[in-house]
Design a protein around this motif. Structure first.
Motif, PDB file in Angstrom:
ATOM      1  N   MET A  81       0.798  -1.223   0.000  1.00  0.00           N
ATOM      2  CA  MET A  81       0.000   0.000   0.000  1.00  0.00           C
ATOM      3  C   MET A  81       0.836   1.282   0.000  1.00  0.00           C
ATOM      4  N   VAL A  82       2.014   1.253   0.616  1.00  0.00           N
ATOM      5  CA  VAL A  82       2.875   2.441   0.560  1.00  0.00           C
ATOM      6  C   VAL A  82       3.272   2.743  -0.888  1.00  0.00           C
ATOM      7  N   PRO A  83       3.744   1.742  -1.658  1.00  0.00           N
ATOM      8  CA  PRO A  83       4.005   2.010  -3.085  1.00  0.00           C
ATOM      9  C   PRO A  83       2.750   2.436  -3.845  1.00  0.00           C
ATOM     10  N   TYR A  84       1.596   1.876  -3.452  1.00  0.00           N
ATOM     11  CA  TYR A  84       0.339   2.231  -4.121  1.00  0.00           C
ATOM     12  C   TYR A  84       0.050   3.724  -3.975  1.00  0.00           C
ATOM     13  N   PHE A  85       0.097   4.226  -2.746  1.00  0.00           N
ATOM     14  CA  PHE A  85      -0.215   5.634  -2.526  1.00  0.00           C
ATOM     15  C   PHE A  85       0.875   6.546  -3.093  1.00  0.00           C
ATOM     16  N   PHE A 128      -3.789  -3.444  -8.897  1.00  0.00           N
ATOM     17  CA  PHE A 128      -3.394  -4.750  -8.378  1.00  0.00           C
ATOM     18  C   PHE A 128      -2.946  -4.688  -6.914  1.00  0.00           C
ATOM     19  N   LEU A 129      -2.328  -3.593  -6.507  1.00  0.00           N
ATOM     20  CA  LEU A 129      -1.744  -3.510  -5.171  1.00  0.00           C
ATOM     21  C   LEU A 129      -2.784  -3.568  -4.046  1.00  0.00           C
ATOM     22  N   PRO A 130      -3.814  -2.700  -4.042  1.00  0.00           N
ATOM     23  CA  PRO A 130      -4.801  -2.820  -2.964  1.00  0.00           C
ATOM     24  C   PRO A 130      -5.582  -4.129  -3.017  1.00  0.00           C
ATOM     25  N   THR A 131      -5.802  -4.633  -4.216  1.00  0.00           N
ATOM     26  CA  THR A 131      -6.490  -5.920  -4.331  1.00  0.00           C
ATOM     27  C   THR A 131      -5.675  -7.019  -3.667  1.00  0.00           C
ATOM     28  N   MET A 132      -4.372  -7.023  -3.938  1.00  0.00           N
ATOM     29  CA  MET A 132      -3.507  -8.023  -3.329  1.00  0.00           C
ATOM     30  C   MET A 132      -3.439  -7.858  -1.816  1.00  0.00           C
ATOM     31  N   PHE A 133      -3.422  -6.618  -1.354  1.00  0.00           N
ATOM     32  CA  PHE A 133      -3.399  -6.354   0.087  1.00  0.00           C
ATOM     33  C   PHE A 133      -4.662  -6.900   0.756  1.00  0.00           C
ATOM     34  N   LEU A 134      -5.810  -6.627   0.167  1.00  0.00           N
ATOM     35  CA  LEU A 134      -7.065  -7.131   0.724  1.00  0.00           C
ATOM     36  C   LEU A 134      -7.099  -8.656   0.736  1.00  0.00           C
ATOM     37  N   ILE A 135      -6.531  -9.264  -0.301  1.00  0.00           N
ATOM     38  CA  ILE A 135      -6.512 -10.725  -0.392  1.00  0.00           C
ATOM     39  C   ILE A 135      -5.695 -11.340   0.736  1.00  0.00           C
ATOM     40  N   VAL A 136      -4.461 -10.850   0.920  1.00  0.00           N
ATOM     41  CA  VAL A 136      -3.592 -11.469   1.924  1.00  0.00           C
ATOM     42  C   VAL A 136      -4.101 -11.224   3.337  1.00  0.00           C
ATOM     43  N   ASN A 323      17.391  -0.225  -7.440  1.00  0.00           N
ATOM     44  CA  ASN A 323      17.700  -1.659  -7.466  1.00  0.00           C
ATOM     45  C   ASN A 323      17.095  -2.430  -6.313  1.00  0.00           C
ATOM     46  N   ARG A 324      16.926  -1.775  -5.170  1.00  0.00           N
ATOM     47  CA  ARG A 324      16.449  -2.514  -4.015  1.00  0.00           C
ATOM     48  C   ARG A 324      14.937  -2.698  -4.028  1.00  0.00           C
ATOM     49  N   CYS A 325      14.247  -2.122  -4.994  1.00  0.00           N
ATOM     50  CA  CYS A 325      12.787  -2.234  -5.012  1.00  0.00           C
ATOM     51  C   CYS A 325      12.346  -3.684  -5.157  1.00  0.00           C
ATOM     52  N   GLY A 326      13.149  -4.516  -5.817  1.00  0.00           N
ATOM     53  CA  GLY A 326      12.776  -5.914  -5.952  1.00  0.00           C
ATOM     54  C   GLY A 326      12.660  -6.602  -4.619  1.00  0.00           C
ATOM     55  N   ASP A 327      13.472  -6.161  -3.635  1.00  0.00           N
ATOM     56  CA  ASP A 327      13.403  -6.744  -2.301  1.00  0.00           C
ATOM     57  C   ASP A 327      12.328  -6.074  -1.468  1.00  0.00           C
ATOM     58  N   ARG A 328      12.096  -4.797  -1.752  1.00  0.00           N
ATOM     59  CA  ARG A 328      11.163  -4.021  -0.937  1.00  0.00           C
ATOM     60  C   ARG A 328       9.710  -4.314  -1.288  1.00  0.00           C
ATOM     61  N   ILE A 329       9.443  -4.479  -2.571  1.00  0.00           N
ATOM     62  CA  ILE A 329       8.071  -4.668  -3.024  1.00  0.00           C
ATOM     63  C   ILE A 329       7.908  -6.106  -3.501  1.00  0.00           C
TER      64      ILE A 329
END
Length: 332
Positions: A81-85, A128-136, A323-329
């Motif tokens: 959600m942080v990347p989403y906003f 996709f991001l909030p949908t995935m958040f709600l799912i998990v 480069n670190r976004c792959g680990d962060r998101i």
């Protein structure tokens, strides 16, 4: 012996990255302007989003330790959600600037962007991001005993809704999309927990025969049900087949990549998988896919989109910038 254990873990993670890599390449390919009426797009529609939900459910089942509910929610909010906003703010600013430059309604652009973001409908691919958040989060709070029933009842709820109603109210649209994604998530989780060891015992020839069968069924069901678009709840001519075909197609690609990765790794798929979520939320909002499509269309005409697929992943290696976004998101 320790080396062999580490090697097996590396292979397993690599094949999971490859599955996500295939999914994100299909998504990027599907957004290339030249391919909107391509029949291959119909086929990919049953793979590219469901496979992310399925593999995320499988990953949760693989985790030996489960965080408490509050820590879990904070972790997923930070990753999704942080990347989403953050990305939504960027897009709203760009849309407002565009409205001013083109002498359109600034207020309308601002209010539309805010409502689309706050309602969790999501601008462009950010949905996709909030949908995935709600799912998990929903999965975390569904008791084990109820999950089997959820697998049965979710299609029973969703299919009539999308068959007879045109859902335009954004919060309702988000809830229904999340239910669809939750179903695939549950399927992946149940498979990993109860069936993966059984499948692991199959011979190579048995696996190949089943994979061929899955592919034939996948293509056949696609021909029957037609094109789909889960973002707008377009689940085809017969919505129930979207659920069936999503599992069939997901099972084929997961199975075939697992088989391939027993012999060889495909580095470009690993890279795309590691950076998959970052690519997903930026390739349209940053207009990278649009520029690639236009450039390739000018250069090679009708088949430009196919070359654009390669260009968009190999030449426009933009996800390495942070480069670190792959680990962060990440998804799971």
């Amino acid at each position: 012996e320790n080396w062999r254990v580490k090697s097996m873990e590396k292979k397993r993670l690599s094949y999971i990255d490859a599955i996500k890599g295939i999914g994100i390449l299909m998504i990027v390919w599907g957004h290339l302007a030249f391919l909107t009426d391509d029949p291959v797009m119909d086929y990919m529609g049953y793979i590219k989003i469901p496979v992310f939900y399925i593999i995320s459910g499988m990953l949760v089942a693989m985790m030996s330790k489960q965080a408490d509910n509050w820590q879990f929610i904070k972790s997923r909010f930070s990753r999704l959600m942080v990347p989403y906003f953050a990305m939504s703010i960027v897009m709203i600013i760009v849309n407002c600037a565009t409205a001013v430059l083109k002498h359109r309604g600034l207020t309308a652009a601002l209010m539309t962007g805010l409502w689309t973001t706050i309602s969790l409908r999501g601008l462009s691919t950010l949905w996709f991001l909030p949908t995935m958040f709600l799912i998990v989060v929903a999965f975390k709070y569904i008791p084990d005993k109820v999950r089997g029933l959820a697998v049965i009842f979710i299609p029973a709820i969703v299919v009539p809704l999308v068959s007879f109603l045109e859902i335009e109210f954004y919060p309702a649209l988000v809830v229904v999309k999340s239910l669809v994604g939750l179903w695939f998530y549950l399927i992946g989780n149940c498979f990993q927990r109860y069936a993966s060891e059984y499948v692991h015992g199959w011979t190579r020839n048995t696996k190949i025969a089943i994979l061929v069968t899955l592919l034939v069924c996948n293509i056949g069901l696609t021909a029957v049900n037609g094109g789909v678009d889960i973002n707008n709840l377009g689940l085809g001519t017969y919505p129930v087949l979207y659920f069936v075909n999503g599992v069939v197609g997901g099972a084929f690609w997961i199975g075939i990549l697992k088989l391939i990765y027993e012999a060889i790794e495909i580095k470009i798929l690993n890279w795309a998988g590691i950076n998959s979520l970052f690519i997903m939320i930026t390739h349209l909002p940053l207009m990278i896919c649009y520029v690639v499509s236009k450039a390739c269309g000018i250069i090679v005409g009708k088949f430009g989109g196919y070359f654009g697929l390669v260009d968009s992943v190999l030449l426009v290696d933009y996800s390495r910038v942070p480069n670190r976004c792959g680990d962060r998101i990440c998804f799971a």
